[in-house]
Design a protein around this motif. Structure first.
Motif, short mmCIF file in Angstrom:
data_model
loop_
_atom_site.label_atom_id
_atom_site.label_comp_id
_atom_site.label_asym_id
_atom_site.label_seq_id
_atom_site.Cartn_x
_atom_site.Cartn_y
_atom_site.Cartn_z
N VAL A 35 0.67 -0.97 -0.41
CA VAL A 35 -0.03 -0.16 -0.13
C VAL A 35 0.86 0.58 -0.05
O VAL A 35 2.10 1.52 0.56
N TYR B 194 2.25 -2.07 7.96
CA TYR B 194 2.65 -0.66 6.66
C TYR B 194 4.33 -1.50 6.71
O TYR B 194 5.52 -1.55 6.79
N TRP C 201 -5.81 -3.69 8.27
CA TRP C 201 -4.26 -3.22 7.48
C TRP C 201 -4.60 -5.01 6.42
O TRP C 201 -3.35 -4.99 4.97
N ASP D 55 -6.01 -3.39 1.56
CA ASP D 55 -6.01 -2.01 1.13
C ASP D 55 -7.48 -1.13 0.27
O ASP D 55 -7.41 0.17 0.99
N TRP E 8 -8.27 2.12 3.22
CA TRP E 8 -8.38 3.74 2.49
C TRP E 8 -9.81 4.06 2.76
O TRP E 8 -9.74 4.99 2.33
N GLN F 230 -5.48 8.14 -2.78
CA GLN F 230 -5.45 6.86 -2.71
C GLN F 230 -6.68 5.66 -2.88
O GLN F 230 -6.59 4.78 -3.54
N THR G 182 -5.98 2.68 -5.86
CA THR G 182 -6.78 1.19 -5.43
C THR G 182 -8.38 0.55 -6.18
O THR G 182 -8.28 -0.79 -6.21
#
Length: 555
Positions: A22, A131, A385, A388, A392, A408, A412
């Motif tokens: 991501v 992340y 997480w 994605d 977002w 973003q 995605t």
């Protein structure tokens, strides 16, 4: 105890282990077309040890899983170091604790273990651990804590050369992973001031083997950090439109956001929409500044009565300084910036719990309940997480006025084929900020994917007007080709070739146009031109094979 920590670490981060790349993950070297397995490729950037760690993962697999597992392992090791650091400092705060009644030593062990558990399981850590790009925090702090542990556990107040060399090596490793670890010498000085007897008169001279090399290393580190900031697009005095004093006032307010997240981690957000303080009266910045000064003054004033709490708060301030003081950073608030400073507040927490004089059994139960609650919250955060799109969507919902969050999310959606949703999010992004070349290009591609060729061409033409490039004109040609508008497609592709004759996709798309119109000899020539410029282009290779197959009966 160690086995339980390993189990809990991988349990709470399990949902994110198979999570996708991501955001900044896509800018890391393993996504570059020129990616190489050579050592030079991985250590030639500003953070060589960080990139080397990515390079090691890359040798085993390009899938996100291995990168995620490595992040969790680094985080786990750091939590063990937190235990040893806290256990030593608890002893320093109450000399002779190790020789005191077993009950007292047992409580100290419990508090150190609880602090390590909070560090391991707190949901605020997810941005640094789940992340992949957050590894800069995990790995740099691991080296930082290792250096601090070596410093604390030296056998004598006066450090030997062996200790000094170990601390310097680990300090260099930390600094070579992320620049915010430059504050280590300040932490060592503060620690000596609080816990090394006679520091005020001869403490520095007693530890000259550490402080003399560190002074030289720090000067080199300052130069290195200045060089990094001078070349950064997101941090430094010239990288943003925020003046240093405005950033400082903004961070005074952020200081209390961070404290609230540590105490009550609700409302976490990958991309905070935090307004900048332009003058002292904005958003109560002067009150925040006054409160910080009051807290710092109280920590100094009550140093002798509550040494561990005083020390912990000053450590928190010190470790927060690199990211949250005067040097402007594009994003005023980011949760990963708490990964290192959390240590200071863990010490404050331990000091408060010890002052409460709770029975060991009740204290253990309370600590277990809190750790379990944190584990549940971290697990739930990691569920986001794992996706994605989910991550977002959550971010755009919490930062509805933040254009980047919608951009973003749109990107995605497009990657997963949800093109109409992507078009809507690109439109929302354009409503929030003036569209640039990149937004218009991506928006146009989403429109084409959503079956809106006219809108796609309009957006791509706007992008070309802002910044003409072979890429954008090749996409215009592709849209025309998919509508069987062959002359318009060829004209756009000719413009792409004029702008950049080395762009391989221009020839690939033109090969498709030639093949679609039955000119397989011309198509084969175009595919060969594409491969001459990019031998790794598998689409051109397949197209060439198809064109040659169509030509073979005629030979």
């Amino acid at each position: 105890m160690a086995g339980a920590a390993v189990f809990l670490a991988f349990l709470v981060y399990a949902p994110a282990l198979n999570g996708p790349y991501v955001f900044d993950d896509f800018d890391l070297p393993y996504h570059l077309p020129e990616v190489s397995s050579g050592l030079q490729f991985w250590i030639s950037a500003a953070r060589p040890l960080l990139l080397l760690s990515y390079g090691v993962n890359y040798q085993f697999s390009r899938e996100p899983f291995g990168f995620h597992v490595t992040n969790v392992a680094f985080h786990l090791i750091s939590s063990f170091l937190v235990f040893f650091i806290m256990r030593k400092l608890l002893d320093q705060a109450e000399p002779g604790l190790s020789a005191s009644p077993p009950e007292s030593a047992s409580v100290a062990n419990l508090l150190a273990a609880f602090g390590a558990a909070v560090f391991l399981l707190h949901p605020i850590q997810t941005e640094s651990v789940a992340y992949i790009a957050g590894r800069s925090e995990c790995l740099s702090v691991l080296f930082f804590f290792a250096a601090f542990t070596v410093f604390l556990y030296r056998r004598q107040a006066e450090a030997s050369w062996r200790i000094a060399i170990a601390v310097m090596a680990l300090f260099g490793a930390a600094l070579g992973t992320k620049e915010h670890t430059l504050v280590l010498p300040g932490l060592l000085l503060l620690t000596d001031y609080y816990w090394n007897p006679g520091f005020s008169s001869r403490g520095i001279r007693r530890n000259w083997r550490i402080y003399a090399p560190l002074a030289v290393g720090s000067l080199a580190g300052v130069g290195f950090v200045a060089w990094v900031l001078a070349h950064s697009r997101t941090a430094g005095f010239g990288a943003t439109d925020i003046h240093w004093y405005q950033y400082f006032l903004t961070e005074c307010r952020a200081f209390f956001v961070y404290l609230r997240l540590l105490a009550f981690p609700a409302g976490q957000n990958l991309d905070w929409d935090f307004p900048v303080t332009r003058k002292l009266s904005d958003y109560g910045a002067f009150l925040a500044l006054a409160a910080i000064l009051l807290l710092a003054g109280a920590a100094i004033y009550f140093r002798r009565r509550y040494p561990l709490a005083s020390y912990g708060f000053l450590v928190y301030l010190l470790l927060l300084l690199p990211t949250s003081s005067f040097v402007p950073i594009k994003d005023p608030v980011a949760e990963r910036r708490l990964y290192l400073p959390m240590m200071g507040m863990l010490l404050v927490m331990a000091a408060v719990l010890r002052c409460m004089r709770i029975g060991r059994r009740r204290l253990a139960v309370g600590c277990a309940v809190v750790a379990a609650a944190l584990a549940v919250m971290t697990y739930r955060r990691n569920l986001l997480w794992a996706s994605d799109i989910g991550l977002w969507e959550d971010t755009a919902r919490k930062s509805p006025a933040k254009a980047r969050a919608h951009y973003q999310l749109a990107f995605t959606y497009y990657r997963y084929g949800r093109c109409r949703d992507a078009v809507a999010e690109y439109a929302e992004t354009a409503r929030l900020e003036k569209p640039d070349h990149h937004l218009l290009l991506d928006w146009g591609l989403a429109c084409e994917c959503a079956g809106q060729p006219a809108e796609a061409l309009a957006k791509l033409r706007e992008a070309a007007a802002l910044r003409p490039s072979a890429h954008v004109y090749s996409q215009i040609g592709l849209v025309y080709a998919r509508q069987s508008q062959w002359p318009e497609a060829l004209a756009a592709l000719a413009q792409a070739e004029k702008l950049d004759s080395g762009f391989a996709m221009t020839y690939y798309y033109r090969g498709g146009v030639r093949a679609a119109t039955g000119d397989f000899a011309a198509a084969a020539a175009e595919y060969q031109r594409a491969l001459a410029r990019d031998p790794t282009n598998q689409f051109a290779r397949l197209g060439l094979a198809y064109a040659q197959h169509q030509l073979s009966p005629r030979r």
